[in-house]
Design a protein around this motif. Sequence first.
Motif, short mmCIF file in Angstrom:
data_model
loop_
_atom_site.label_atom_id
_atom_site.label_comp_id
_atom_site.label_asym_id
_atom_site.label_seq_id
_atom_site.Cartn_x
_atom_site.Cartn_y
_atom_site.Cartn_z
N HIS A 199 0.84 -1.05 0.05
CA HIS A 199 -0.10 -0.04 0.07
C HIS A 199 0.76 1.42 -0.06
O HIS A 199 0.50 2.21 -0.79
CB HIS A 199 -0.87 0.06 1.27
N SER A 200 1.90 1.37 0.70
CA SER A 200 2.87 2.40 1.01
C SER A 200 3.44 2.47 -0.36
O SER A 200 3.62 3.88 -0.97
CB SER A 200 3.70 2.25 1.93
N TYR A 201 3.98 1.70 -1.19
CA TYR A 201 4.52 1.81 -2.44
C TYR A 201 3.92 2.20 -3.40
O TYR A 201 3.95 3.15 -4.13
CB TYR A 201 5.27 0.30 -2.97
N VAL A 202 2.38 1.79 -3.56
CA VAL A 202 1.53 2.29 -4.35
C VAL A 202 1.54 3.61 -4.45
O VAL A 202 1.18 4.37 -5.10
CB VAL A 202 0.20 1.47 -4.36
N ASN A 203 1.24 4.24 -3.15
CA ASN A 203 0.92 5.61 -2.73
C ASN A 203 2.15 6.48 -3.20
O ASN A 203 2.32 7.64 -3.80
CB ASN A 203 0.58 5.84 -1.22
N GLN A 204 3.53 6.00 -2.94
CA GLN A 204 4.55 6.44 -3.25
C GLN A 204 4.66 6.52 -5.01
O GLN A 204 5.20 7.68 -5.37
CB GLN A 204 5.78 5.59 -2.92
N TYR A 205 4.23 5.37 -5.49
CA TYR A 205 4.26 5.70 -6.98
C TYR A 205 3.45 6.46 -7.51
O TYR A 205 3.53 7.37 -8.54
CB TYR A 205 3.91 4.08 -7.47
N ARG A 206 2.15 6.47 -6.79
CA ARG A 206 1.29 7.69 -7.49
C ARG A 206 1.54 8.93 -7.07
O ARG A 206 1.44 9.87 -8.09
CB ARG A 206 -0.23 7.41 -6.45
N VAL A 207 2.36 9.26 -6.13
CA VAL A 207 2.88 10.50 -5.63
C VAL A 207 3.77 11.06 -6.57
O VAL A 207 3.77 12.09 -7.33
CB VAL A 207 3.38 10.86 -4.16
N SER A 225 -4.87 14.41 -9.29
CA SER A 225 -5.39 13.66 -8.21
C SER A 225 -6.18 12.44 -8.93
O SER A 225 -6.01 11.17 -8.59
CB SER A 225 -6.00 14.10 -6.89
N GLU A 226 -7.18 12.68 -9.43
CA GLU A 226 -8.12 11.63 -9.96
C GLU A 226 -7.39 10.75 -10.91
O GLU A 226 -7.62 9.50 -10.89
CB GLU A 226 -9.45 12.20 -10.62
N GLU A 227 -6.61 11.27 -11.85
CA GLU A 227 -6.06 10.56 -12.85
C GLU A 227 -4.78 9.70 -12.20
O GLU A 227 -4.26 8.85 -13.09
CB GLU A 227 -5.47 11.44 -14.02
N CYS A 228 -4.48 9.95 -11.24
CA CYS A 228 -3.36 9.17 -10.83
C CYS A 228 -3.80 8.16 -9.43
O CYS A 228 -3.28 7.73 -8.78
CB CYS A 228 -2.30 9.97 -9.82
N GLY A 229 -5.02 7.95 -9.48
CA GLY A 229 -5.63 6.97 -8.77
C GLY A 229 -6.06 7.24 -7.40
O GLY A 229 -6.54 6.28 -6.71
N PHE A 230 -6.12 8.34 -6.74
CA PHE A 230 -6.37 8.99 -5.58
C PHE A 230 -8.06 8.91 -5.44
O PHE A 230 -8.42 9.48 -6.54
CB PHE A 230 -5.80 10.17 -5.14
N ARG A 231 -8.62 8.33 -4.53
CA ARG A 231 -10.29 8.29 -4.54
C ARG A 231 -10.63 9.67 -4.01
O ARG A 231 -11.67 10.20 -4.38
CB ARG A 231 -10.60 7.16 -3.70
N ALA A 232 -9.81 10.53 -3.00
CA ALA A 232 -10.19 11.82 -2.80
C ALA A 232 -8.85 12.51 -2.71
O ALA A 232 -7.96 12.31 -2.55
CB ALA A 232 -10.71 11.49 -1.28
N LEU A 233 -9.06 13.94 -2.94
CA LEU A 233 -8.39 14.91 -2.97
C LEU A 233 -7.53 14.82 -1.47
O LEU A 233 -6.39 14.90 -1.56
CB LEU A 233 -8.94 16.19 -3.25
N ARG A 234 -8.20 14.77 -0.49
CA ARG A 234 -7.84 14.77 0.74
C ARG A 234 -6.66 13.72 1.05
O ARG A 234 -5.56 14.02 1.45
CB ARG A 234 -8.69 14.80 1.90
N SER A 235 -6.92 12.45 0.35
CA SER A 235 -5.93 11.53 0.64
C SER A 235 -4.75 11.66 -0.37
O SER A 235 -3.81 11.64 0.16
CB SER A 235 -6.58 10.05 -0.03
#
Length: 256
Positions: A199-207, A225-235
């Motif tokens: 999970h941490s790696y996926v978030n790192q990749y998305r960032v 944010s939406e195009e990079c797979g985050f479900r919410a802007l806050r996340s």
Amino acid sequence: MFYEWKHSISADYFTLERGSNLSFPPHIHHSFEIITVTAGEMQVTAGGKQYLLTPGYGVLVFPNQIHALTTQQGSAHRLCIFSPQLVSVFANARAGMWPENALFRLPPSLAEQLFALTPESNRYRIKGVLYSICGLFDEATVYREGELGEDEALLFEIFAFIERNFDKDCSLDALCAALAYSYAYLSKYFKRAVGQSYHSYVNQYRVREVCDRLDNTADSILKISEECGFRALRSMNRNFKEQTGMTPAEYRKRKH
């Protein structure tokens, strides 16, 4: 350990970098990499072997070799990363092989020719310099079979899944369904192989993808944010600040 997909996209990928005191964790990509230092020394690990890199020498990393760079006392480095297609004759002749010794003497004149190039240089000129270096290297080394182990092959599959799906459902559940492995096994395997949770790696990749879009597009932060797979802007904002120390808006303002 992580996979640098940005070095695997283009058939004519060619980039140069200069800097100092570089340390970089274990990683792999589909490109060749020439690493040199002009001052100090650097510890280079490639293909399971360690090399002390000093001025006048280079290390040639082959595609899909795990490698890492460590500077302890200080160094000034120059490196070149390039697609196998730019030296296709050499790459095809040595396909499936890795060098027994990746360290080689790099004449100053040839090093200067290489680092006088730019990504916009004439492709024939780039190929000529790269072939000269690969030919010099080839004359001075012997090779061994470079097949991926079972663990490495599975890691490639996981990285490929993330690269294809980071902008949609990229959960561990989805990965398990795609690769037909159990949740518990893949979770433990990934943590052991990469040193962080899936999970941490996926978030790192998305960032990293968010950073690229902030640098190279004028799209809104919400759209990115939406195009990079985050479900919410806050996340996205929370993960971005954790990894970069600033908000996306601050990042874009500083970069531009």
